[in-house]
Enzyme design. Structure first.
Site, PDB file in Angstrom:
ATOM      1  CD  GLN A  93      -2.778   0.717   2.667  1.00 28.88           C
ATOM      2  OE1 GLN A  93      -3.032  -0.051   3.328  1.00 28.88           O
ATOM      3  NE2 GLN A  93      -3.960   1.811   1.829  1.00 28.88           N
ATOM      4  CG  HIS A  99      -6.688   2.144  -3.101  1.00 28.23           C
ATOM      5  ND1 HIS A  99      -5.545   2.685  -2.187  1.00 28.23           N
ATOM      6  CD2 HIS A  99      -5.208   1.574  -4.172  1.00 28.23           C
ATOM      7  CE1 HIS A  99      -4.547   2.268  -2.360  1.00 28.23           C
ATOM      8  NE2 HIS A  99      -4.312   1.670  -3.363  1.00 28.23           N
ATOM      9  CG  HIS A 101      -4.796  -2.175  -6.906  1.00 30.66           C
ATOM     10  ND1 HIS A 101      -4.223  -0.960  -7.605  1.00 30.66           N
ATOM     11  CD2 HIS A 101      -4.320  -2.327  -5.874  1.00 30.66           C
ATOM     12  CE1 HIS A 101      -3.507  -1.263  -6.780  1.00 30.66           C
ATOM     13  NE2 HIS A 101      -3.814  -1.496  -5.512  1.00 30.66           N
TER      14      HIS A 101
HETATM   15  P1  5GP Z   1      -1.207   0.805  -3.726  1.00 30.10           P
HETATM   16  O1  5GP Z   1       0.452   1.101  -4.206  1.00 30.10           O
HETATM   17  O2  5GP Z   1      -1.303   2.286  -3.087  1.00 30.10           O
HETATM   18  O3  5GP Z   1      -1.938  -0.178  -3.459  1.00 30.10           O
HETATM   19  O4  5GP Z   1      -1.596   1.420  -4.794  1.00 30.10           O
HETATM   20  C1  5GP Z   1      -1.498   3.041  -5.065  1.00 30.10           C
HETATM   21  C2  5GP Z   1      -1.982   3.293  -6.237  1.00 30.10           C
HETATM   22  O5  5GP Z   1      -1.935   4.840  -6.699  1.00 30.10           O
HETATM   23  C3  5GP Z   1      -1.014   2.427  -7.407  1.00 30.10           C
HETATM   24  O6  5GP Z   1      -1.233   1.647  -8.353  1.00 30.10           O
HETATM   25  C4  5GP Z   1      -0.875   4.016  -8.050  1.00 30.10           C
HETATM   26  O7  5GP Z   1       0.183   3.978 -10.071  1.00 30.10           O
HETATM   27  C5  5GP Z   1      -1.714   5.392  -8.319  1.00 30.10           C
HETATM   28  N1  5GP Z   1      -1.747   6.384  -8.468  1.00 30.10           N
HETATM   29  C6  5GP Z   1      -0.710   6.764  -7.224  1.00 30.10           C
HETATM   30  N2  5GP Z   1      -0.576   7.840  -7.979  1.00 30.10           N
HETATM   31  C7  5GP Z   1      -1.539   8.154  -8.605  1.00 30.10           C
HETATM   32  C8  5GP Z   1      -2.699   9.311  -9.368  1.00 30.10           C
HETATM   33  O8  5GP Z   1      -2.328  10.306  -9.169  1.00 30.10           O
HETATM   34  N3  5GP Z   1      -3.853   9.516 -10.836  1.00 30.10           N
HETATM   35  C9  5GP Z   1      -4.127   7.715 -10.361  1.00 30.10           C
HETATM   36  N4  5GP Z   1      -5.244   7.632 -11.429  1.00 30.10           N
HETATM   37  N5  5GP Z   1      -3.200   6.976 -10.082  1.00 30.10           N
HETATM   38  C10 5GP Z   1      -2.413   7.230  -8.892  1.00 30.10           C
END
Ligand code: 5GP
Ligand code: ZN
Length: 113
Positions: A93, A99, A101
């Site tokens: 994360q 969120h 995916h």
């Molecule tokens: P995590 O790593 O927290 O599970 O997922 C965060 C996700 O947010 C990542 O897949 C990353 O690519 C995406 N992300 C980060 N910054 C932005 C943004 O400004 N806009 C969008 N649409 N996605 C983002």
């Protein structure tokens, strides 16, 4: 939370490619897609992560899953997709706003890395 990236996206302060929205939920394309279809599904209301959820979040959590299923149909990937949340840094994360995916469009390996 004004310093939260996904709260800012939900507020429309930062642009995103939205694929679904209702009064509780927003879904948009991931900026750095890991599959041909890679959608992020978030509650508009800030929650850090799933492990912080409480009983009164049950309806919202259900709506997030139903929205995911609906989005999969709308994008034509309902036969094969993965819905996953990374809960905590060690699980991957990077944004502290709950969120999911939604990944699809390629063979998805199991177990994930
Ligand atoms: P995590 O790593 O927290 O599970 O997922 C965060 C996700 O947010 C990542 O897949 C990353 O690519 C995406 N992300 C980060 N910054 C932005 C943004 O400004 N806009 C969008 N649409 N996605 C983002
Ligand atoms: Zn937030």
């Amino acid at each position: 939370m004004s310093d939260c990236l996904f709260c800012r996206i939900a507020a429309g302060e930062i642009n995103s490619r939205i694929v679904y929205e209702d009064q509780d939920i927003l879904a948009f394309h991931d900026l750095n897609p890991q599959a041909p279809t890679h959608i992020l599904i978030i509650p508009r209301r800030h929650m850090d992560r799933l492990s912080g959820a409480v009983q009164t979040d049950a309806e919202l959590l259900g709506k997030l899953q139903l929205a995911a299923a609906k989005i999969a149909v709308s994008l034509g990937v309902e036969k094969a997709f993965r819905l996953v949340t990374n809960n905590g840094r060690a699980a991957g994360q990077s944004v502290d706003h709950l969120h999911y995916h939604l990944l699809a469009g390629r063979k998805l390996m199991w177990p994930p890395g």
